[in-house]
Design a protein around this motif. Structure first.
Motif, PDB file in Angstrom:
ATOM      1  N   TYR A  73      38.850  49.493  43.383  1.00 27.37           N
ATOM      2  CA  TYR A  73      40.184  49.512  42.782  1.00 27.37           C
ATOM      3  C   TYR A  73      40.444  48.208  42.030  1.00 27.37           C
ATOM      4  O   TYR A  73      41.242  48.169  41.093  1.00 27.37           O
ATOM      5  CB  TYR A  73      41.257  49.710  43.867  1.00 27.37           C
ATOM      6  CG  TYR A  73      41.491  48.507  44.747  1.00 27.37           C
ATOM      7  CD1 TYR A  73      42.459  47.566  44.426  1.00 27.37           C
ATOM      8  CD2 TYR A  73      40.729  48.298  45.890  1.00 27.37           C
ATOM      9  CE1 TYR A  73      42.674  46.449  45.219  1.00 27.37           C
ATOM     10  CE2 TYR A  73      40.939  47.194  46.691  1.00 27.37           C
ATOM     11  CZ  TYR A  73      41.905  46.271  46.361  1.00 27.37           C
ATOM     12  OH  TYR A  73      42.102  45.167  47.146  1.00 27.37           O
ATOM     13  N   LYS A  74      39.766  47.144  42.417  1.00 29.12           N
ATOM     14  CA  LYS A  74      39.980  45.852  41.759  1.00 29.12           C
ATOM     15  C   LYS A  74      39.596  45.903  40.285  1.00 29.12           C
ATOM     16  O   LYS A  74      40.180  45.197  39.451  1.00 29.12           O
ATOM     17  CB  LYS A  74      39.178  44.763  42.476  1.00 29.12           C
ATOM     18  CG  LYS A  74      39.608  44.554  43.929  1.00 29.12           C
ATOM     19  CD  LYS A  74      38.669  43.628  44.668  1.00 29.12           C
ATOM     20  CE  LYS A  74      39.045  43.530  46.146  1.00 29.12           C
ATOM     21  NZ  LYS A  74      38.094  42.738  46.922  1.00 29.12           N
ATOM     22  N   TYR A  77      42.046  46.314  37.415  1.00 28.25           N
ATOM     23  CA  TYR A  77      42.757  45.133  36.915  1.00 28.25           C
ATOM     24  C   TYR A  77      41.826  44.085  36.290  1.00 28.25           C
ATOM     25  O   TYR A  77      42.283  43.247  35.518  1.00 28.25           O
ATOM     26  CB  TYR A  77      43.544  44.479  38.048  1.00 28.25           C
ATOM     27  CG  TYR A  77      44.588  45.384  38.648  1.00 28.25           C
ATOM     28  CD1 TYR A  77      45.843  45.515  38.056  1.00 28.25           C
ATOM     29  CD2 TYR A  77      44.322  46.132  39.790  1.00 28.25           C
ATOM     30  CE1 TYR A  77      46.805  46.359  38.592  1.00 28.25           C
ATOM     31  CE2 TYR A  77      45.281  46.976  40.331  1.00 28.25           C
ATOM     32  CZ  TYR A  77      46.517  47.088  39.730  1.00 28.25           C
ATOM     33  OH  TYR A  77      47.456  47.930  40.255  1.00 28.25           O
ATOM     34  N   THR A 101      49.083  50.147  47.386  1.00 31.46           N
ATOM     35  CA  THR A 101      50.085  49.152  46.976  1.00 31.46           C
ATOM     36  C   THR A 101      50.325  48.134  48.093  1.00 31.46           C
ATOM     37  O   THR A 101      50.535  46.948  47.822  1.00 31.46           O
ATOM     38  CB  THR A 101      51.417  49.817  46.590  1.00 31.46           C
ATOM     39  OG1 THR A 101      52.023  50.424  47.740  1.00 31.46           O
ATOM     40  CG2 THR A 101      51.221  50.858  45.507  1.00 31.46           C
ATOM     41  N   GLN A 103      48.063  47.202  50.284  1.00 29.63           N
ATOM     42  CA  GLN A 103      46.891  46.324  50.294  1.00 29.63           C
ATOM     43  C   GLN A 103      47.017  45.248  49.214  1.00 29.63           C
ATOM     44  O   GLN A 103      46.686  44.081  49.440  1.00 29.63           O
ATOM     45  CB  GLN A 103      45.615  47.132  50.076  1.00 29.63           C
ATOM     46  CG  GLN A 103      44.330  46.302  50.096  1.00 29.63           C
ATOM     47  CD  GLN A 103      44.071  45.635  51.430  1.00 29.63           C
ATOM     48  OE1 GLN A 103      44.251  46.248  52.478  1.00 29.63           O
ATOM     49  NE2 GLN A 103      43.658  44.371  51.408  1.00 29.63           N
ATOM     50  N   LEU A 104      47.518  45.622  48.046  1.00 34.66           N
ATOM     51  CA  LEU A 104      47.747  44.638  46.980  1.00 34.66           C
ATOM     52  C   LEU A 104      48.787  43.613  47.417  1.00 34.66           C
ATOM     53  O   LEU A 104      48.653  42.413  47.124  1.00 34.66           O
ATOM     54  CB  LEU A 104      48.190  45.345  45.700  1.00 34.66           C
ATOM     55  CG  LEU A 104      47.132  46.219  45.006  1.00 34.66           C
ATOM     56  CD1 LEU A 104      47.772  47.064  43.908  1.00 34.66           C
ATOM     57  CD2 LEU A 104      46.017  45.354  44.432  1.00 34.66           C
ATOM     58  N   ASP A 107      47.110  41.256  49.811  1.00 33.79           N
ATOM     59  CA  ASP A 107      46.267  40.315  49.064  1.00 33.79           C
ATOM     60  C   ASP A 107      47.099  39.177  48.489  1.00 33.79           C
ATOM     61  O   ASP A 107      46.707  38.003  48.545  1.00 33.79           O
ATOM     62  CB  ASP A 107      45.547  41.044  47.922  1.00 33.79           C
ATOM     63  CG  ASP A 107      44.515  42.042  48.418  1.00 33.79           C
ATOM     64  OD1 ASP A 107      44.213  42.042  49.627  1.00 33.79           O
ATOM     65  OD2 ASP A 107      44.015  42.824  47.592  1.00 33.79           O
ATOM     66  N   TRP A 108      48.237  39.531  47.922  1.00 32.98           N
ATOM     67  CA  TRP A 108      49.094  38.513  47.294  1.00 32.98           C
ATOM     68  C   TRP A 108      49.662  37.568  48.345  1.00 32.98           C
ATOM     69  O   TRP A 108      49.648  36.341  48.161  1.00 32.98           O
ATOM     70  CB  TRP A 108      50.220  39.185  46.524  1.00 32.98           C
ATOM     71  CG  TRP A 108      51.154  38.224  45.850  1.00 32.98           C
ATOM     72  CD1 TRP A 108      50.870  37.437  44.774  1.00 32.98           C
ATOM     73  CD2 TRP A 108      52.502  37.928  46.224  1.00 32.98           C
ATOM     74  NE1 TRP A 108      51.969  36.672  44.440  1.00 32.98           N
ATOM     75  CE2 TRP A 108      52.989  36.957  45.315  1.00 32.98           C
ATOM     76  CE3 TRP A 108      53.350  38.398  47.224  1.00 32.98           C
ATOM     77  CZ2 TRP A 108      54.277  36.435  45.392  1.00 32.98           C
ATOM     78  CZ3 TRP A 108      54.640  37.894  47.297  1.00 32.98           C
ATOM     79  CH2 TRP A 108      55.099  36.915  46.390  1.00 32.98           C
ATOM     80  N   SER A 115      40.952  39.033  44.989  1.00 36.97           N
ATOM     81  CA  SER A 115      41.920  40.082  44.655  1.00 36.97           C
ATOM     82  C   SER A 115      42.495  39.861  43.264  1.00 36.97           C
ATOM     83  O   SER A 115      42.720  38.718  42.844  1.00 36.97           O
ATOM     84  CB  SER A 115      43.062  40.092  45.676  1.00 36.97           C
ATOM     85  OG  SER A 115      44.117  40.930  45.237  1.00 36.97           O
ATOM     86  N   MET A 117      45.414  40.161  42.551  1.00 36.81           N
ATOM     87  CA  MET A 117      46.754  39.605  42.752  1.00 36.81           C
ATOM     88  C   MET A 117      46.724  38.106  43.065  1.00 36.81           C
ATOM     89  O   MET A 117      47.775  37.495  43.260  1.00 36.81           O
ATOM     90  CB  MET A 117      47.461  40.334  43.908  1.00 36.81           C
ATOM     91  CG  MET A 117      47.674  41.821  43.692  1.00 36.81           C
ATOM     92  SD  MET A 117      48.766  42.203  42.291  1.00 36.81           S
ATOM     93  CE  MET A 117      47.610  43.033  41.195  1.00 36.81           C
TER      94      MET A 117
END
Length: 653
Positions: A73-74, A77, A101, A103-104, A107-108, A115, A117
Motif C-alpha cells: 500500500y505504501k 504514495y 487508514t 495503520q496510516l 505510522d504518523w 511509512s 506518512m
C-alpha cells in the motif's frame, strides 16, 4: 506563513491532540465484536492484502483502464508513476479500507521511518459517516479530533493548518457520508474537486467512485487477502507464530471449501480465523449464509456464558425473533440514499430497550456520536447514533425482511425499487440462502437485469433447496457467454469459477468462457489457469469455446502451457487469443496431439486482422470467410485470397 510564538505552541497542542485521538482509535481494533475485552493495536493485526492502481485514470469509453498490482500500500504514495494530490482507495465491504487508514494514522503518530506518512506535519483522519450535516472541515476537526483540546480554537486551527508545509487529509468512508453525491457545496466536495486545499494530499476511501472526479485523481483498489496474507494474519494476530496452530487453522479453512475463497474478504477471514482457533469443534460450512448464521450464534453463546444460563430463554427469543430489527435494516438499505445509522432514542423505541441493550452488549450494534444539526459556532452538540457493527450485518438482518416480502410478492420491482444488487450483493446472497423459494424469485429477478447473471451466480451458490433447481439455473447461465473480468470482485470471480466447475462436473455444456484482462497463466501442474486475482480455473471438460482478451506479450512457453491446458478441456472446439502479441510461429512439438486430432480452431485476433494457427506447421495463417485453412473441407479459394490480402496489409502496417 510564519506563526507567532503563541500559535507555534498551539500547533504543538494540535499535533498532540490529534495523536491522542488517533491512539484511542488504533488501539481499539476488535476482530471479534462480541469479545469486547480482546482489543488490539492496529499494528499488531494489520496485514497487507492485494492492492492495485489504475494507470489510466480516464479510460476511454467501453474500456476498464489499465491496472497494475503493487507490492505494498505504501507504493500508492511513493511510486513516482502515481504522483497525485488526490487519491481514491476503493474496496468492497470488509476489505479493510478503514483498517488501512488506522495503520496510516499509527505510522504518523509513531514516526514509522518507511511509512509514506513519516514526513507529514499534520495528518487529518475523519470518518465521514460521523459528520452529519457539518459543512466545514475545521469544525469537523474540532468536533471529532480535538474535542478534548480546549486550548486550540477553530479559528486558530485554520491558521495553523495553512502554515504547514505538509498536510495529509484522509476522508474515510465516502459511501457512508450523509452528504455524498449531493449538490451541497460543502468542504468535502470542494476538497475532492480540488477547489479547496489543492496543495494538500488527500486520500478518500469508498466502495464506489464519486461522480465528479478530476483527471488528476489517482485510483487504487484493495483486492483482499491471498494465501500469503492469510498466513501472515494467523501468525501475527491469532497464534503468535505457532506453526502447528497455523496449520490447524489453515486445515479448517481448507475443509470449508466455500469459505476458502470467501475468506479473501479480510473481515470474513479475520472472524473465521479467530473462531477456528477458539472453537475446536468448528463445523463445516457450505455457504456464506450458513457461516454468518453460525457466527451470530457464537455472538449469543458468548453472552449466555457471561450470564451462566440465567437468561438463556431471553437470549434465545432475541436470537430467533428480530422482526423489527430486520425491518429497520431493510428500510435503511432500500432508499435512494441509504441510511446506515439511526438516532439512538428512536431506534431503541422501535426494537425495545431490552433488545437494544442486548444487541449493544453482543456487539451487533455499536453507538457513535454525530454532530447535531443544532450546533452553532464552537458550541458543538452531539447526538448518539447507532449503527450495525459492519454493513454486512445490516445486510444480514435486512435479508430476513426481504425474504418475508418476496415470498408474498407477485412483482419484485416495487419491493426492490432502490435495492441495487451491484451495491448489496450480500443482501441478495443471504436472502437466497435463508429461503429457497424466495431465492428462486430473486434469482429470476436478477437474470432480468443487465449483467444480472453474475449476481444470480452468487445467489445460486447460496441456495439450500432442491439441487435440480440449481442445475436448471446453471444450465441456463452456461448456455450463454460466461465472462470473467479483471474488474470483477474476487468474490464474484470465484463464484463464477465455481459455477463453471459445477457445470463441468455434471457434464453440462459450457458454451463459452471469456477471460477479459485476467492475464491467465498455467500453474506448475498444468491443470489450472491462475487469474491475475490469484483465483484458479480448473480444467473444464464440458467447455466448448475459450476466449482470452489481454493486451500483453506471450512467450513461447506461456503459449504452449495455455495450449496444453486447453487440450485437456476435452469438448473444446475453439480457442481465441484477442489483442495478444503472440510468437510469429509455434514449435510443432509444443502443440498437443489432442488439439490436432480434434482439429481445435486456435485464433489470434487483433484489430480487424484474424489469423488461425495451423496445427500441423505451427504457423499463423489467413483463412477463408468460414474459418477454413487451405486443404480443409469447405475451403473457399476466393474468400481465402481476400482474407490473405487483408492479412498481408495488416502485417505491413
Amino acid at each position: 506563513m510564519e506563526l507567532t510564538p503563541d500559535l507555534q505552541e498551539k500547533k504543538q497542542f494540535l499535533i498532540e491532540g490529534l495523536k491522542r485521538t488517533y491512539k484511542g482509535q488504533y488501539d481499539a481494533i476488535q476482530p471479534l465484536p462480541y469479545i469486547k475485552d480482546r482489543l488490539y493495536c492496529v499494528d499488531k493485526v494489520f496485514v497487507e492484502g492485494g492492492v492495485e492502481v489504475c494507470l489510466a485514470p480516464e479510460p476511454t469509453p467501453g474500456t476498464r483502464g489499465s491496472w497494475e498490482r503493487l507490492d505494498s500500500y505504501k507504493s500508492i504514495y511513493t511510486d513516482y508513476r502515481f504522483k497525485s494530490k488526490r487519491r481514491i482507495i476503493q474496496g468492497e465491504p470488509g476489505y479493510g479500507k478503514s483498517t488501512l487508514t488506522l495503520q496510516l494514522a499509527y505510522d504518523w503518530c509513531n514516526d514509522v521511518s518507511d511509512s509514506p506518512m513519516n514526513n507529514v506535519e499534520i495528518l487529518i483522519l475523519l470518518r465521514l459517516r460521523q459528520l452529519g450535516r457539518v459543512k466545514s472541515l475545521y469544525r469537523a476537526i474540532k468536533s471529532f479530533l480535538l474535542f478534548h483540546e480546549p486550548r486550540v480554537s477553530k479559528h486558530e486551527l485554520e491558521k495553523i493548518i495553512h502554515s504547514c508545509s505538509s498536510v495529509h487529509i484522509i476522508l474515510d468512508g465516502y459511501d457512508e457520508y450523509p452528504g455524498r453525491d449531493s449538490n451541497d457545496n460543502d468542504d468535502v466536495h470542494k476538497i475532492i474537486k480540488m477547489e479547496l486545499f489543492a496543495d494538500f494530499d488527500v486520500s478518500l476511501t469508498t466502495r464506489y467512485l464519486p461522480g465528479y472526479l478530476r483527471k488528476e485523481t489517482m485510483r487504487a483498489k484493495l483486492t483482499g487477502f491471498d494465501d500469503k496474507a492469510r498466513n501472515e494474519y494467523i501468525c501475527k494476530a491469532v497464534v503468535s507464530n505457532n506453526d502447528e496452530a497455523v496449520e490447524e487453522i489453515k486445515q479448517r479453512l481448507n475443509e470449508n471449501s466455500i469459505l476458502a475463497d470467501l475468506c479473501q474478504v479480510p473481515l470474513i477471514f479475520v472472524m473465521f480465523a479467530h473462531m477456528a482457533h477458539d472453537q475446536r469443534d468448528l463445523m463445516k460450512f457450505k455457504s456464506v449464509t450458513k457461516f454468518f448464521k453460525h457466527m451470530i450464534r457464537c455472538f449469543y453463546d458468548h453472552l449466555k456464558q457471561k450470564f451462566k444460563g440465567n437468561r438463556s430463554n431471553d437470549f434465545y427469543l432475541h436470537e430467533m425473533e428480530h422482526h423489527e430489527l430486520d425491518k429497520i435494516a431493510f428500510e435503511g438499505l432500500n432508499k435512494e440514499n441509504q441510511q446506515l445509522s439511526w438516532n439512538k432514542t428512536r431506534f431503541r423505541q422501535r426494537i425495545g430497550r431490552e433488545s437494544y441493550d442486548q444487541y449493544i452488549s453482543i456487539g451487533i450494534l455499536v453507538e457513535e456520536d454525530e454532530v447535531n444539526d443544532d450546533s452553532t459556532g464552537d458550541n458543538v452538540l452531539f447526538t448518539t447514533m447507532v449503527r450495525f457493527y459492519h454493513k454486512l450485518f445490516c445486510e444480514w438482518y435486512a435479508a430476513h425482511h426481504l425474504v418475508t416480502l418476496v415470498k408474498n410478492a407477485h412483482n419484485l420491482s416495487d419491493i426492490l425499487r432502490f435495492v441495487d444488487p451491484f451495491d448489496l450483493q450480500y443482501l441478495f446472497r443471504f436472502a437466497c440462502g435463508l429461503n429457497p423459494n424466495a431465492g428462486k424469485k430473486l434469482i429470476n429477478h436478477l437474470k432480468s437485469l443487465p449483467d444480472g447473471d453474475k449476481f444470480a451466480i452468487l445467489c445460486i451458490l447460496e441456495q439450500t433447496g432442491d439441487v435440480n433447481n440449481i442445475m436448471d439455473s446453471v444450465k441456463e447461465l452456461c448456455s450463454r457467454v460466461v465472462k470473467i473480468e479483471r474488474g470483477d470482485s474476487a468474490l464474484l470471480q470465484r463464484s463464477t469459477t465455481q459455477l463453471l466447475e459445477i457445470a463441468s462436473k455434471n457434464h453440462i455444456p459450457i458454451s463459452c468462457v471469456h477471460l477479459w484482462h485476467c492475464s491467465p497463466r498455467v500453474d506448475e501442474s498444468g491443470l489450472n489457469l491462475i487469474l491475475q486475482s490469484g483465483l484458479s480455473l480448473s480444467i473444464l471438460s464440458s467447455l466448448q469455446e475459450l476466449r482470452i482478451w489481454d493486451n500483453r506479450r506471450l512467450t513461447n512457453e506461456e503459449l504452449a502451457a495455455i495450449l496444453s491446458y486447453s487440450s485437456q478441456c476435452t469438448t473444446l472446439k475453439e480457442l481465441l487469443f484477442s489483442w495478444y502479441i503472440l510468437p510469429d510461429a509455434i514449435p510443432v512439438g509444443s502443440i498437443p496431439p489432442s488439439l490436432k486430432s480434434r482439429n481445435v480452431k486456435v485464433w489470434n485476433y487483433k484489430y480487424q486482422d484474424s489469423r488461425r494457427l495451423n496445427l500441423q506447421t505451427g504457423q499463423w495463417q489467413a483463412c477463408d470467410g468460414n474459418g477454413n485453412l487451405p486443404g480443409e473441407e469447405g475451403f473457399n479459394v476466393r474468400s481465402y485470397q481476400e482474407s490473405l490480402a487483408k492479412f498481408n496489409r495488416a502485417r505491413r502496417k
